[in-house]
Design a protein around this motif. Sequence first.
Motif, mmCIF file in Angstrom:
data_model
loop_
_atom_site.group_PDB
_atom_site.id
_atom_site.type_symbol
_atom_site.label_atom_id
_atom_site.label_comp_id
_atom_site.label_asym_id
_atom_site.label_seq_id
_atom_site.Cartn_x
_atom_site.Cartn_y
_atom_site.Cartn_z
ATOM 1 N N ASP A 184 0.872 -1.177 0.000
ATOM 2 C CA ASP A 184 0.000 0.000 0.000
ATOM 3 C C ASP A 184 0.906 1.222 0.000
ATOM 4 N N TYR A 185 1.071 1.832 -1.192
ATOM 5 C CA TYR A 185 1.984 2.954 -1.348
ATOM 6 C C TYR A 185 1.263 4.304 -1.419
ATOM 7 N N THR A 186 -0.012 4.359 -1.073
ATOM 8 C CA THR A 186 -0.759 5.609 -1.145
ATOM 9 C C THR A 186 -0.733 6.317 0.207
ATOM 10 N N GLY A 187 -0.765 7.639 0.174
ATOM 11 C CA GLY A 187 -0.812 8.425 1.402
ATOM 12 C C GLY A 187 0.549 8.550 2.075
ATOM 13 N N ASP A 188 0.565 9.221 3.217
ATOM 14 C CA ASP A 188 1.806 9.409 3.967
ATOM 15 C C ASP A 188 2.298 8.103 4.592
ATOM 16 N N PHE A 189 1.349 7.270 5.006
ATOM 17 C CA PHE A 189 1.745 5.994 5.606
ATOM 18 C C PHE A 189 1.744 4.914 4.529
ATOM 19 N N LYS A 190 2.927 4.438 4.215
ATOM 20 C CA LYS A 190 3.094 3.391 3.211
ATOM 21 C C LYS A 190 3.603 2.141 3.911
ATOM 22 N N TRP A 191 3.056 1.007 3.517
ATOM 23 C CA TRP A 191 3.516 -0.231 4.145
ATOM 24 C C TRP A 191 3.379 -1.397 3.178
ATOM 25 N N ASN A 192 4.126 -2.427 3.430
ATOM 26 C CA ASN A 192 3.993 -3.635 2.641
ATOM 27 C C ASN A 192 4.316 -4.850 3.494
ATOM 28 N N PHE A 193 3.923 -5.976 2.964
ATOM 29 C CA PHE A 193 4.057 -7.240 3.682
ATOM 30 C C PHE A 193 4.357 -8.323 2.667
ATOM 31 N N PRO B 176 17.173 -34.569 9.744
ATOM 32 C CA PRO B 176 17.639 -33.176 9.767
ATOM 33 C C PRO B 176 17.077 -32.316 8.640
ATOM 34 N N ASN B 177 16.238 -32.903 7.776
ATOM 35 C CA ASN B 177 15.605 -32.140 6.696
ATOM 36 C C ASN B 177 14.278 -31.571 7.196
ATOM 37 N N PRO B 178 14.070 -30.262 7.125
ATOM 38 C CA PRO B 178 12.856 -29.665 7.699
ATOM 39 C C PRO B 178 11.606 -30.033 6.916
ATOM 40 N N ASP B 179 10.472 -30.060 7.626
ATOM 41 C CA ASP B 179 9.179 -30.236 6.964
ATOM 42 C C ASP B 179 8.849 -29.018 6.113
ATOM 43 N N PHE B 180 9.091 -27.836 6.663
ATOM 44 C CA PHE B 180 8.917 -26.619 5.878
ATOM 45 C C PHE B 180 9.699 -25.478 6.513
ATOM 46 N N THR B 181 10.011 -24.495 5.671
ATOM 47 C CA THR B 181 10.663 -23.262 6.121
ATOM 48 C C THR B 181 9.763 -22.092 5.740
ATOM 49 N N TYR B 182 9.877 -20.986 6.460
ATOM 50 C CA TYR B 182 8.994 -19.854 6.205
ATOM 51 C C TYR B 182 9.651 -18.564 6.673
ATOM 52 N N SER B 183 9.137 -17.465 6.178
ATOM 53 C CA SER B 183 9.609 -16.151 6.618
ATOM 54 C C SER B 183 8.521 -15.119 6.367
ATOM 55 N N VAL B 184 8.570 -14.047 7.154
ATOM 56 C CA VAL B 184 7.599 -12.953 7.071
ATOM 57 C C VAL B 184 8.360 -11.639 7.187
ATOM 58 N N ASN B 185 8.065 -10.706 6.289
ATOM 59 C CA ASN B 185 8.719 -9.400 6.299
ATOM 60 C C ASN B 185 7.668 -8.293 6.291
ATOM 61 N N LEU B 186 7.797 -7.341 7.198
ATOM 62 C CA LEU B 186 6.910 -6.181 7.270
ATOM 63 C C LEU B 186 7.744 -4.913 7.136
ATOM 64 N N ARG B 187 7.243 -3.980 6.327
ATOM 65 C CA ARG B 187 7.913 -2.689 6.157
ATOM 66 C C ARG B 187 6.876 -1.579 6.232
ATOM 67 N N ALA B 188 7.328 -0.437 6.705
ATOM 68 C CA ALA B 188 6.434 0.719 6.775
ATOM 69 C C ALA B 188 7.257 1.999 6.667
ATOM 70 N N GLU B 189 6.629 3.038 6.100
ATOM 71 C CA GLU B 189 7.247 4.359 6.003
ATOM 72 C C GLU B 189 6.212 5.411 6.385
ATOM 73 N N LYS C 295 6.411 9.747 6.805
ATOM 74 C CA LYS C 295 7.004 11.077 6.936
ATOM 75 C C LYS C 295 8.471 11.016 7.350
ATOM 76 N N GLY C 296 9.237 10.266 6.595
ATOM 77 C CA GLY C 296 10.682 10.194 6.841
ATOM 78 C C GLY C 296 11.113 9.030 7.705
ATOM 79 N N TRP C 297 10.191 8.464 8.470
ATOM 80 C CA TRP C 297 10.519 7.316 9.304
ATOM 81 C C TRP C 297 10.330 6.032 8.496
ATOM 82 N N ASP C 298 11.179 5.045 8.755
ATOM 83 C CA ASP C 298 11.014 3.743 8.116
ATOM 84 C C ASP C 298 11.208 2.644 9.157
#
Length: 1019
Positions: free
Chosen positions: A736-745, A847-860, A862-865
């Motif tokens: 969501d890149y609209t407005g002052d608060f932008k974030w993605n997942f 030693p072989n995993p059933d599954f691997t996963y990851s989650v990334n959150l970003r936000a901006e 007014k200059g803060w990230d």
Amino acid sequence: MKLKNLCIVFFLTIVGQIIGQTVTGTVTSNSGPLPGANVTVKNQTKGVVTNFDGKYTLDNLSNGDVIVYSFVGFITKEVTYSGQKEINVFLDEDLVGLDEVVIVTYGTQRNTPISVVKSEDLSEFPTADLGQALQGRAAGVTITNGGSPGSQTLVQIRGVNTFGDGTPLYVVDGVFTNSINSLDLSSVEKVDILKDAASLAVYGSRGTNGVVLITTKKGKAGKASFTVQASAGIQEFNRRYDIMNTTQYIQFLREINALVGQNGGPDDPIGRINDDPLFDGNGVDTDWQDAYFRQAPLYNVNGNINGGSEKARFNIGFSRLSQDGVYIDTGFNRSTLNINADASIADWVDIGQTLALAHSETVLPERFEGRDPLWNIIGQAPYVPIVDQNGLFGGTASGDLNDARNQIRIQDTNDNLSRFSSVIGSLYATFKLAKGLTFRTQFGLNANLNLFDAQNRAFEEGGGRFENPINFVTKNRQTVSQTIFTNTLGFDRDYGKHSVNASAVLEQTKIKLESSSISDNNTVSSSIPEVFSPNARATSFSVPENLNSILFLGGYEFDKRYSVSASGRRDTSSRFAPENASEWFFSGALGWNVTNESFFDVDWINNLKLRASYGETGNNRTGNTVNQFLPTLGLNLPSSINNETATGISPNNAANPDIRWETQIKQNYGFNLGILNDQIQVTVDYFKNRSEDLLIPVELAASAGIPGNAQTGPSVIRNVGIVDVEGFEFTLGYNDYTGDFKWNFWANLTTAQNVVESLGVSGEPIERARLNPPFAAPLNRLAVGEAPFHFFGLVADGVYSTQEQIDAELPNNGNAAVPVQPGDVRYLDIDGDGLVTLGDRAVIGDPNPDFTYSVNLRAEYKGWDFNVLFNGVQGVDAFNSNIYYLEGLDNGLNYGTRVIRRWQNPGDITDIPRFRFGSNINNEISSRYVEDASYLRLRNVTVGYNLPSNWINKSGNGLIKKLRIYVQGQNLLTLTNYTGLDPEIAPFYNALGLVDGLGIDRSAQPRPVTVLSGIQIEF
């Protein structure tokens, strides 16, 4: 007159609207021109695709038309046409980083699932190598590392596909390399991870384990810019094992003394306790863990200069990284310099060069006499001081039943320094022969020099038990040079609705390894780390290798709806006998862009692409030695004849003239889905790989007459076995890149099921990975119908409390050579013969995993990230050798506090067995050491602030364009039930440099909690 001119202009405008107008331009991204991008007119059928240089021409436009610029993996951009003659567009890469068209080393590849990791993602981590920064960033990619700064990182793509060298091929600006430790992350523009058959088959023998394409930063036209980034922080690891203190340990020794003469007790009493019953440690209570761990600093500085004109461009980058380890006297330092330049010297020819120089120094933890450092740290007597009152390092005496060494002394008197210098570079020229027809020639060089110096200086420990009056020095020198000469004839052109591309490639690779080693005792001085004795032992060898290849690659697309691609590659390798040296590898891929069909009318779906691919790849990696099909002789086995030493000649290796290519058949089926103008993106892939004729070292009998490893004996490389890997990859993204608060997942999840289908004619299991000491038997095993590298041993289920319990469960126990006693580990009698034998072993872990996963959150805002990254592994087992160090109970070493509640008397109910002196069945390889090593880790949290431009302009007079400050935390939280220090466990490598086992925790340096702050400035 004025009215007449006005009428002419009005007339031309009207005519232009009727007959249509033409616009040209270039579509670019962070990495330069973007070939294959779609340029279309919204709500119309007209459109084109950018050429190899990212250029396009769009005809029959009218004012008010909306031009849509799109490319999978990038954010779509729209521009309203108002009569412009030229429109140049820059596309930003999207959050998920998915692709279906990639410019591989030899041309354009379509219909392939690719994970793209951008430069800003990589630069967030001031780590020693690229592999660690990729962790959690791409579906299907698993990263394991030893934890020590500078230690080797294993990158696995889509599971275990081979029993030997499973590392992917790294391609840096078209130059092949096996190491990425020499690359600074700030010099990398992006990383493309190739995973399916269509993209990998073009690399033939090199692509079987996946390909990682690394593009370094190139120059851009415009005013020169200079960026610099600096960060500094601290690393700590505060988790500790609960080990007995001096009071507890002395009581434990008294209880051992009480067992002298009994079954399982020592032969003689412990002198220190027996001779002085009132001994209390003399007030010493050393915490050896705190002495070995430390707070370690970390700093990183890098800079980049970029600029040029339309005719010539340049980029210069430099960096300095210094990272101490949380174990004392360990660390990693690296300096790098990157210089890239390209120029258009004529309309028909472009030239360029890339150059990456690096020098690093690594000091790893010391392993003395085969012991892992934590074995000494845990086992050392707490009443021994680090340094005694005489200034000597503390140590146990002959009266102690404790042979642990002073690990602090070992770190001080033993040195290991690895210095690695490397160059990766290329010279290239591209000739434009005709419209759409180009010829590119490139010469690449990857060369490195590895200097390894080890010194065991003379020492004396205060206890008098361990000393060494001799200084021993070893120096190893190894150079590897690889040249790659590639010539590519390429064709890429559009004919209305038809897009055609094709490449023909000739490639020659030459590799030469040269190694020398010299070692000797130095009785002159420990301060002189040199070898100068006439009796010094010196060896050297060199190994040449050649790989000659031809490749044909082609693709076709109709109306941006249907696409097909195919390739065929023939490799000839000197690693095999001439009759087995050559092999063809083929691939094909299909794609269907459903959203461009006239019948598809779903407004909220802007992209739906179906993909399928099938292909073959090969593997010729047989470890650090080649020519395994030929026997070689060496100077070995010196003998004494008439009081003179004579050098004997013996075979160096067991030759196998029948070894041939390891082959892999890969299938991939998937789709890309874009919703709401790519605001939501979904990618799903199903993959199935079959590897055949796997190259693997097989142990021979000692009677083979060939010198071998002291633990494993001689071995021979053979084509043994088939392994299947099957799984799914899921990636979900939202922005969501609209407005002052932008974030993605974004999030990804990968499943991979690995099964060994065959192990040759005999089908007998193959045992791998010996950790001796303390375990004499192999820890991993390969067996038909099981996961590769699984754990195989006895199944532990508590401790026998009484003799009656033993008699009821093991009626034939009296017939055993060493019968089970009360207090021993209760192993299940799998085969039902009433005894505990090796026949009761079973699969005890994977030693072989059933599954691997990851989650990334970003936000901006007014200059803060803000950025946070989690990654996790689920359903993975580990062999925790630390349990032996903590609960082995077979000598007088110190142990964990859990042994206080060990079995001591009939009727005791506990899960800790009795003390049993010497090698015994309680410490057999069993499920007692296997634990669930699943985890969820908060990998990274970053908070940054970009200073407002008006602040910067006031203070910097316009000199500073951007100034960002940030704080970052790494590995701040780990959720796991694993009792070891770190659930992320490095692979187990053998002497050939091949992966010999997985999931074996041998007390590697754990990943620390890191907190740092930094600044980024752009001028």
